[in-house]
Each structure stands twice: as structure tokens, then as C-alpha cells.
Scaffold this motif. Structure first.
Motif, PDB file in Angstrom:
ATOM      1  N   UNK A 737       0.839  -1.186   0.000  1.00 45.51           N
ATOM      2  CA  UNK A 737       0.000   0.000   0.000  1.00 45.51           C
ATOM      3  C   UNK A 737       0.880   1.243   0.000  1.00 45.51           C
ATOM      4  N   UNK A 738       0.471   2.223  -0.786  1.00 46.77           N
ATOM      5  CA  UNK A 738       1.253   3.461  -0.795  1.00 46.77           C
ATOM      6  C   UNK A 738       1.105   4.184   0.528  1.00 46.77           C
ATOM      7  N   UNK A 739       2.128   4.992   0.842  1.00 42.47           N
ATOM      8  CA  UNK A 739       2.134   5.786   2.058  1.00 42.47           C
ATOM      9  C   UNK A 739       1.895   7.248   1.716  1.00 42.47           C
ATOM     10  N   UNK A 740       1.074   7.933   2.491  1.00 36.74           N
ATOM     11  CA  UNK A 740       0.780   9.341   2.246  1.00 36.74           C
ATOM     12  C   UNK A 740       1.069  10.148   3.508  1.00 36.74           C
ATOM     13  N   UNK A 741       1.765  11.277   3.319  1.00 31.26           N
ATOM     14  CA  UNK A 741       2.121  12.147   4.423  1.00 31.26           C
ATOM     15  C   UNK A 741       1.772  13.589   4.054  1.00 31.26           C
ATOM     16  N   UNK A 742       1.339  14.351   5.045  1.00 34.56           N
ATOM     17  CA  UNK A 742       1.095  15.784   4.867  1.00 34.56           C
ATOM     18  C   UNK A 742       2.053  16.515   5.807  1.00 34.56           C
ATOM     19  N   UNK A 743       2.883  17.362   5.217  1.00 34.78           N
ATOM     20  CA  UNK A 743       3.945  17.973   5.990  1.00 34.78           C
ATOM     21  C   UNK A 743       4.023  19.482   5.741  1.00 34.78           C
ATOM     22  N   UNK A 744       4.376  20.212   6.790  1.00 37.32           N
ATOM     23  CA  UNK A 744       4.814  21.596   6.626  1.00 37.32           C
ATOM     24  C   UNK A 744       6.302  21.550   6.324  1.00 37.32           C
ATOM     25  N   UNK A 745       6.681  21.929   5.106  1.00 36.24           N
ATOM     26  CA  UNK A 745       8.082  21.844   4.677  1.00 36.24           C
ATOM     27  C   UNK A 745       8.848  23.030   5.244  1.00 36.24           C
ATOM     28  N   UNK A 746       9.884  22.716   5.987  1.00 34.91           N
ATOM     29  CA  UNK A 746      10.669  23.753   6.653  1.00 34.91           C
ATOM     30  C   UNK A 746      11.280  24.714   5.643  1.00 34.91           C
ATOM     31  N   UNK A 747      11.279  25.981   5.963  1.00 33.75           N
ATOM     32  CA  UNK A 747      11.896  26.960   5.077  1.00 33.75           C
ATOM     33  C   UNK A 747      13.410  26.797   5.084  1.00 33.75           C
ATOM     34  N   UNK A 748      14.018  26.921   3.910  1.00 31.20           N
ATOM     35  CA  UNK A 748      15.474  26.933   3.728  1.00 31.20           C
ATOM     36  C   UNK A 748      16.157  25.828   4.531  1.00 31.20           C
ATOM     37  N   UNK A 749      15.663  24.614   4.367  1.00 33.01           N
ATOM     38  CA  UNK A 749      16.260  23.514   5.120  1.00 33.01           C
ATOM     39  C   UNK A 749      15.704  22.175   4.704  1.00 33.01           C
ATOM     40  N   UNK A 750      15.882  21.194   5.562  1.00 32.12           N
ATOM     41  CA  UNK A 750      15.520  19.816   5.281  1.00 32.12           C
ATOM     42  C   UNK A 750      14.404  19.363   6.209  1.00 32.12           C
ATOM     43  N   UNK A 751      13.408  18.721   5.646  1.00 35.89           N
ATOM     44  CA  UNK A 751      12.303  18.150   6.415  1.00 35.89           C
ATOM     45  C   UNK A 751      12.337  16.638   6.257  1.00 35.89           C
ATOM     46  N   UNK A 752      12.571  15.916   7.328  1.00 41.65           N
ATOM     47  CA  UNK A 752      12.551  14.457   7.289  1.00 41.65           C
ATOM     48  C   UNK A 752      11.098  13.983   7.270  1.00 41.65           C
ATOM     49  N   UNK A 753      10.783  13.044   6.384  1.00 43.70           N
ATOM     50  CA  UNK A 753       9.406  12.600   6.201  1.00 43.70           C
ATOM     51  C   UNK A 753       9.174  11.236   6.837  1.00 43.70           C
ATOM     52  N   UNK A 754       9.996  10.250   6.453  1.00 48.70           N
ATOM     53  CA  UNK A 754       9.809   8.907   6.998  1.00 48.70           C
ATOM     54  C   UNK A 754      11.133   8.165   6.923  1.00 48.70           C
ATOM     55  N   UNK A 755      11.337   7.302   7.911  1.00 51.05           N
ATOM     56  CA  UNK A 755      12.499   6.425   7.928  1.00 51.05           C
ATOM     57  C   UNK A 755      12.006   5.072   8.380  1.00 51.05           C
ATOM     58  N   UNK A 756      12.174   4.055   7.522  1.00 52.53           N
ATOM     59  CA  UNK A 756      11.575   2.750   7.814  1.00 52.53           C
ATOM     60  C   UNK A 756      12.365   1.656   7.107  1.00 52.53           C
TER      61      UNK A 756
END
Length: 859
Positions: A737-756
Motif C-alpha cells: 500500500x502506498x504511504x501518504x504524508x502531509x507535511x509543513x516543509x521547513x523553510x530553507x532547510x531539510x524536512x525528514x518525512x519517513x524512515x523505515x
């Protein structure tokens, strides 16, 4: 009398030998020119860019060459208070200049401009003058200098020792990407000037207010002439976009012909920004000199400037010491390329061609270019293009891969060279850093030269066997501080604390050159994520250019195969025969045919760029935690048609790696990667159970770790939807099954979404949507690709009616889809991977899209 400039462009001829040589003069190109170009013009040599012809022209570098022209004296230069000079913007390199039989100049530095007073040598108005320039061979003169200075240990990497004491473009001696073509000649314009007064230079020094809304500073003009106290200098400062008279300021004479005026631009000032962060607002500063009483105008000069604040941030942090750029109070991730001269024959590179090169960099979302220290201080057209297009410039001084001397005459010439070029270039807002050299501290380490970090006495450095430390850590920073106010200085590239070099990388401080992929220990490029540093200013992977480029320079069909003599000769990289094949064989099923092997090298290079830019941009992190401040690939361009690390070939045709960088440097980009299974970290007693290659084949049976993240250079937060899919390579169907995430993307930087963790060998596809529009996608494959099977992929091509675009879809995952590009064709994307359900539309210019050949891995 007004300033009169007469370019001495035409009517040139040249001959082999000195002035007394009996050789026949032959017609030369208009100046600027070089001897190889003129020999080609007269069919005296074969084209050194073709086949093995480079070998047949080596003799040119061992000869003396004489250039001659005649020109009339302008009728009005004999008036009183008139000075007549000859301006030589660049002579390559050991030149003796004669006017009407009189020796007026001896030059030994290609990077210097000379202005010679010839008022007493020039003939009466309307009379012909003869100008002659004798160029002695730099190869032989360099060897003479080596013999004259036995006190110094001349060590050079790349070709031979004579380049060490010669102030000439070092790549002329050959490099591991370019031919040995030791040219000479009047490589920059020559101008006859006559004037009573002349503005020698115009510049500005300024400060921005803390909130960047106001600028205050001083405008300067250096005037040459007999009575500067009888003059009046006015300045105007105009934003180029509005074309009005701007602010007008009256200059005050402060002595030695220098006039200055204070100025301010009230809030809100329009700033110059790097590409992607704001507009590139430019201003014209103009100075005019006239008689204080009669108001007769003598001369005017102008420069284009931009207001910006640039800092190199080197602060202690939890990792070590940071290394990144801050422009106008904004942290900038510097993603871009290293730059070598665009041609082995510099006078062939026009202003238009420079603009094309910088436009290519800009169109691939690059925001920094590093001018490498073995080439030249580039043309004004180069820096003007960077100003216009928002490309920051890391500018090396011209020292590379050698232990340079520091005897008195050499130091005097180097200081003059540094000051002249700093003055010439300092008005360009694009210049973000001056750097002392390229890899000279590597020489120190490799050969055990004397370098005591604790010894801070510059005079003592001159007594060591590494006297050039005096140049890099005392002389050049002093010049930059005095001549290029407001621009940072860095002693070397790479340089950490004086001990971190290419050989011994300290990833916690300074910049690094990461050459343990390709060179050194030849690590798999999949290990790039763990091989970064605070700023990676060099790294690379070789690849073939597109076939059309190779077919232009390899003229015989029988030589067009991997490993032919002509192909091996063209690739100057040491050990390339093993390295290129090894990297291809480790990752892909080998193809021995010319098109197939070329394609695999291109896909491999693009993969390497993807791993590097994607992972090191991820390390940009967030404010206060900038683990990596930038990535500059070696290299953007070539100086001749060849096989090299360039991502765009000599004819300005991009390789797939160019597009990989373009995708990874989008303002907002998603990244996905699985951890590499590193068999070398297993206990020795388990190694015998496993394959001896760099990738363990049993990894396909194990769960692997993967991560998804988003990198953003936007200065505001963005709301995004991230979708992660797991797709069978064999069937093209989703297996989980596909995974879906809704995120506020950090300005001028890196946003970690998932690690599995998940199972191989599925393709992991991650996509990023903003406001319901997909703006980025990334695909992770189980390496090595050669273990995978690619039966029919069900590739479908749909062409627009006008042929200006093509849409590609697939029924099963496709690796390394590449259109064959050629000169005059432009694509919006190339060298990409595809999964089912995604439509890839490519814009095409220069040819009907249906005329493009294409292939993918396993096709």
C-alpha cells in the motif's frame, strides 16, 4: 583634449622565429589571437582537437614566434598636454615588444595588463608605425627559471616542472582532462590611447544597514594626468532597470589622482540576490572628468555594480566548524560546478559563448560556479553573465597543484597580478569568495614540506621549503582586504585548519575535495552520502559525451569503439582505462558497442550526481545545523571535445548528469534513498561467505532501511503532500500500500518525512505535491542495477503536433532513459527514470521531437 582609443585589431601577421628570422610572415587573425589558431588559418598544422593530432603540434611550444602590425598615428595626438600610451591587456607570456624598432616592454606574466607611455616613440600624425612582439617559448623559459633557482624545490602535479615558475595558464601544460597545447600570442586586446586625462578605475565601497534597507558608501575614481587638482569629477549612480539620471555626486580630490564622493540610497534599496532567492538588481556607476573652469570633458568611465552582503560563515558547532555562505542575511546552499577555461585556445571564446555557458548553469538551478586556479582570471563577459543570471562565483587565484616559488621577482609579479585582477573584478556582485589556490596544500602533505600551523611569522615562512604559504596566508589576503573590500578570502581549496587536504580529509572543518570516488580508494558512488563534509568543492565521475561530439573528433569509423587508441588518447585521466570500466561493470551489465557503452557511462555519472547532490543537500539541515554548506561538481565544462568529468561537453551539449543536478537543485525537491549494504563493515570471518564485490548479492533477500525527506531553499514554509509507492520491477504493479504524508516543509532547510524498512528488490517512488500539483519525484533502485532484469518495459512516446514536446510513459519501471542530444538541440530534461502512472513531458528545441533517438538500461 578628449580621450581617444584606437584598437589595434587588424593588419596583423606572424612568423616563426625572432625579428631577424628569415621566415616568411603569414597573415594572422585579428587580435586577440594565438599562434595555433594562426597556424591553422594558414594550413600549417592539423587540427589538434581531432584524432591524435595533438601530438603533431607539440613542436609549436618549443619555437619563438613574432607578431607584427603597422598603424598610422592619429592626426590629433600631437597637441599639448597629450599623453600617448599602448595598452596591452594580456600577452601570453614571455614577450618583448618593439615600437618602431625600440624595445618598449618585456613581459613575463600572462595575467598582467601593461600600459606603456610611447609619447616619445610614436611618429608624427598620419605616419605609419610598426609594432612587433616576439614571444619566446614558455616551456624553455620555465626550465631556465627552474635552473636559476636551485634553492627551491619545484614540485608539480600534472605534466612537467617548467610550469612552476611561469605565470601562465597552468592547464596549457596539459591536465587530466585537457591536451598539452602551449600556445602564445597577443591573447587580449591592444589599444593605442591618447589623452590629457584618463580615468584609470572606478569603484565603490559601501555598507548595508542591518535591516538591508539602506546603503551608504563612497564612490571612487582614479584619474591619470598632470594636474588632477585642476579637475572636476562627477559621479552618477543609476539603477539599470529605470534608465534615468540617478543620483549625481561631486567628487573630492584626496591625493594621488583619487577622487571620492559619499553617497546613500535610502530605503528600500534594491539588492542583488543569488539565483532563486531574489532579483539581480544592478546599478551603473559612471564617473566623468572635466576641467574645473572650462568644463571641457576629458573622459568618462562606468561600471555595473550590485548591492549585496556576502559572508563566509565558519562558526564552531556540534560537528566542528561550519562552512557556508550567507548572502543578504540569508543562508545559501551553494549548489553548482567547478569551471575550467572553455577552450584550449582562449581567444575563440566570445562574450556570447560565455553567456551561453552561464545560462546553462543557471537553467540547471545552479547558483555557484568555482573558477579553478589552473586556468585564467576570466573575461569580464563571464562575470557580467554571472551578475545578470545570479550565479555566485568562488574565484581561485591562479595557482594549482604545485609547490610555487617565492623569490623576490616572482612575489612582485604575483602581487601586481593579484591587485590588477582584484581591481578589475571587484565591482561584480557575483564574486562571493577569493581563494588562494587549488590543492597546493596537498603537495605539502604528500611531500612532507615544512608547515607549522603554530608559526604565524610570514617572513619565517619564506625560509621554509614551502615558501608559497607567504602568498596564500599573507600576501593574497592582504590584497583582497585592500582591493576587494567586503569579499571573504579562503587560503586554499581544500583547506580546513591547514592540515585538511585532498589526501587527508577532515570532514568537520573547511571545504573538501572528495576524490575517493573515482580516484583514491575508488569507493562506490553509492557511498557518497557518508563521504561529505562542511562544503564539497570538488568531486566527480567521468562519462562519455553524446555520440555526435565523439564522432566530430574521432574521424575514422574504425576508431569509434571503447578502448581504441584514439579514444584512450582523448581521455587524459590517469588510470581511466580501469576506472571507467570498473565503475560501469560494478553497476551495469556491460555493453561493448560504442553507443551502448557511452549510454551506460552517462547513466552512471547521472546516478553519481544524484546520490551526491541529493544526500549532501539533505545535510544542509536547518539554521545552526548546517552539516554541508554546498556541493560543486568537478566539472561543468570542457576545453576540447573529450571524455571527462564534465556534465556539459565542449560543444555545450549537456550530458544526463547535467539534468540530474537540475532536478536535485529545484527550489523544493523530494529525496528517497535506501541504505547501501556495505559488506566491508562485516567481520572478516564472514567475508568468505559473501561475494567479494562491493555490493553483497544476498542483500536482495534482506529488509533494507530507506528514508524520504524534502529539501527546500524557499524562504517560507510550504504545505505539501508526499506519496511513497513500492513498485515491482518485474510487473510494474504496486506491491505494498502506498504511504501518504502531509507535511509543513521547513523553510530553507531539510524536512525528514519517513524512515523505515522494506524488502528489496522493489523500486521506491516518492512524489511531492504542492497545491495539488506534483513538483518533484524521486526513484530509488536496488543496487547494483546489473542484478536486475528488464524485459519489455512497454515504453510509449506521444509527440506534440508541432514536435516541440514528447511525453513518455511506461508500463514497468525504466532506468536511465536518455535521448541522444546534439549541438543546437535543447531539452528540458533527460537521463531520467520512470515508473508506471507517471507522464514525463520533455520540451524540445532545435529539432522535431520524433527525430530524437533514445535508449534505456537493458533496452
Amino acid at each position: 583634449m578628449a580621450y581617444i582609443a584606437t584598437p589595434l585589431t587588424s593588419n596583423w601577421r606572424f612568423k616563426q622565429g625572432n625579428l631577424t628570422s628569415s621566415s616568411t610572415y603569414l597573415p594572422a587573425h585579428n587580435v586577440p589571437t594565438e599562434v595555433h589558431r594562426d597556424l591553422l588559418k594558414n594550413h600549417k598544422i592539423a587540427d589538434p582537437f581531432l584524432d591524435l593530432n595533438e601530438l603533431s603540434v607539440r613542436w609549436v611550444a618549443e619555437e619563438t614566434w613574432t607578431y607584427q602590425t603597422t598603424f598610422p598615428t592619429p592626426q590629433d595626438i600631437s597637441e599639448e598636454q597629450t599623453k600617448t600610451t599602448l595598452k596591452f591587456e594580456g600577452l601570453d607570456t614571455f614577450a618583448s615588444v618593439y615600437l618602431n624598432g625600440h624595445l618598449i616592454l618585456k613581459s613575463d606574466n600572462m595575467f598582467l595588463e601593461y600600459r606603456v607611455d610611447v609619447s616619445s616613440e610614436i611618429r608624427a600624425g598620419g605616419t605609419e608605425n610598426t609594432l612587433e612582439i616576439v614571444f619566446e617559448p614558455a616551456l624553455k623559459k620555465g626550465l631556465e627559471l627552474v635552473r636559476q633557482h636551485p634553492e627551491h624545490n619545484f614540485i608539480v602535479h600534472q605534466t612537467e616542472v617548467s610550469r612552476g615558475p611561469v605565470r601562465k595558464a597552468q592547464y596549457h601544460w596539459g591536465w587530466d582532462w585537457g591536451p598539452i597545447l602551449m600556445s602564445c600570442g597577443p591573447w587580449k586586446p591592444i589599444t593605442l590611447e591618447s589623452y590629457a586625462y584618463r580615468i584609470d578605475n572606478v569603484w565603490v565601497e559601501y555598507e548595508l544597514s542591518d535591516d538591508l534597507t539602506k546603503v551608504t558608501g563612497k564612490l571612487f575614481a582614479k584619474v591619470e594626468g598632470q594636474r588632477p587638482d585642476a579637475l572636476e569629477v562627477t559621479f552618477s549612480l543609476t539603477e539599470k532597470a529605470i534608465y534615468d539620471d540617478g543620483g549625481v555626486y561631486k567628487g573630492r580630490h584626496t591625493g594621488n589622482g583619487v577622487f571620492e564622493a559619499s553617497f546613500s540610497v535610502d530605503a528600500p534599496v534594491e539588492l542583488w540576490w543569488p539565483r532563486g532567492y531574489g532579483h539581480q538588481t544592478l546599478y551603473d556607476i559612471k564617473a566623468s572628468v572635466s576641467h574645473a573652469v572650462s568644463n571641457v570633458q576629458y573622459h568618462s568611465a562606468s561600471k555595473t555594480i550590485g548591492f549585496r552582503k556576502v559572508e563566509l560563515i565558519q562558526n564552531k558547532d556540534s560537528i566542528g566548524t561550519s562552512f557556508y555562505f550567507r548572502v543578504n542575511n540569508v543562508d545559501i546552499f551553494a549548489g553548482g560546478s567547478c569551471w575550467i577555461p572553455a577552450d584550449s585556445f582562449l581567444t575563440r571564446v566570445t562574450a556570447e559563448r560565455y553567456h551561453e555557458w552561464i545560462q546553462l548553469a543557471a537553467e540547471s538551478n545552479q547558483n555557484m560556479i568555482r573558477v579553478w586556479g589552473g586556468g585564467i582570471y576570466e573575461s569580464d563577459a563571464f562575470y557580467s553573465a554571472c551578475d545578470e543570471l545570479g550565479i555566485l562565483v568562488w574565484q581561485d587565484f591562479m595557482f594549482a597543484c604545485a609547490n610555487y616559488p617565492a623569490y623576490a621577482d616572482y612575489l612582485k609579479s604575483v602581487e601586481q597580478e593579484a591587485r590588477q585582477n582584484a581591481r578589475r573584478m571587484r565591482h561584480h556582485p557575483c564574486i562571493a569568495l577569493w581563494c588562494g589556490n587549488n590543492e597546493d596544500y596537498q603537495i605539502v602533505e604528500r611531500y612532507g614540506l615544512q608547515y607549522d600551523v603554530e608559526n604565524l611569522d610570514p617572513e619565517a615562512w619564506l625560509q621554509t621549503n614551502f615558501p608559497a604559504r607567504y602568498i596564500y596566508e599573507y600576501l593574497l589576503p592582504k590584497v583582497v582586504m585592500e582591493e576587494a573590500v567586503g569579499t571573504p578570502y579562503h587560503p586554499s581549496s581544500p583547506f580546513g585548519n591547514g592540515k585538511s587536504t585532498t589526501l587527508k580529509v577532515d570532514p568537520t572543518i573547511g571545504d573538501i575535495h572528495q576524490w575517493n570516488v573515482w580516484h583514491g580508494s575508488m569507493e562506490p558512488y553509492q557511498r557518497f552520502p557518508a563521504m561529505g563534509g562542511r562544503f564539497v568543492s570538488e568531486f566527480g565521475m567521468e562519462a562519455y559525451p553524446h555520440l555526435e561530439t565523439l564522432e566530430k573528433c574521432i574521424t575514422r569509423e574504425e576508431d569509434r569503439y571503447p578502448g581504441s587508441m584514439a579514444m584512450d588518447f582523448r581521455n587524459k585521466a590517469i588510470g581511466h582505462e580501469r576506472r571507467l570500466v570498473s565503475y560501469v561493470a560494478e553497476n551495469f551489465r556491460m555493453k561493448a558497442d560504442f553507443p551502448g557503452f557511452a549510454h551506460l557511462t552517462q547513466v552512471m555519472q547521472a546516478d553519481a550526481m544524484g546520490w551526491a547532490y541529493r544526500s549532501w543537500r539533505r545535510d544542509w539541515g536547518r539554521s545552526g545545523e548546517r552539516a554541508c554548506g554546498g556541493v560543486l561538481v568537478w566539472q561543468l565544462n570542457d576545453c576540447w571535445p573529450t571524455v571527462s568529468w564534465s556534465v556539459v561537453d565542449y560543444y555545450l551539449v549537456p550530458k544526463p548528469a547535467y539534468y540530474a543536478i537540475k532536478r536535485e537543485m529545484e527550489p523544493i525537491v523530494i529525496g528517497v534513498a535506501r541504505s547501501m549494504h556495505d559488506w566491508t563493515k562485516r567481520p572478516a570471518d564472514e567475508l568468505w561467505k559473501r561475494d567479494t564485490g562491493h555490493i553483497d548479492p544476498t542483500q536482495c533477500l534482506e529488509n533494507v532501511h530507506y528514508a524520504v525527506w524534502v529539501s527546500s531553499s524557499k524562504l517560507e514554509e510550504v504545505k505539501a503532500k508526499i506519496v511513497v509507492k513500492f513498485i515491482s520491477i518485474r510487473t510494474g504493479k504496486e506491491v505494498f500500500d502506498e504511504l501518504t504524508f502531509y507535511k509543513d516543509i521547513q523553510l530553507n532547510g531539510t524536512t525528514e518525512v519517513v524512515s523505515a524498512r522494506t524488502a528489496d528488490p522493489f523500486v521506491i517512488s516518492a512524489s511531492l505535491e504542492v497545491e495539488a500539483v506534483e513538483i518533484s519525484n524521486c526513484i530509488s533502485w536496488p543496487d547494483p542495477i546489473k542484478y536486475l532484469h528488464f524485459p519489455d518495459r512497454d515504453v510509449q512516446m506521444r509527440y506534440s503536433d508541432d514536435g516541440a514536446s514528447v511525453t513518455v510513459t511506461v508500463g514497468k519501471p525504466v532506468k536511465g532513459f536518455v535521448f541522444s542530444e546534439r549541438q543546437g538541440v535543447r531539452l528540458s530534461d533527460n537521463g531520467f527514470d520512470l515508473v508506471p502512472g507517471v507522464k514525463k513531458t520533455v520540451q524540445v528545441k532545435g529539432v522535431h521531437a520524433s527525430k530524437l533517438d533514445w535508449r534505456y538500461v537493458g533496452m
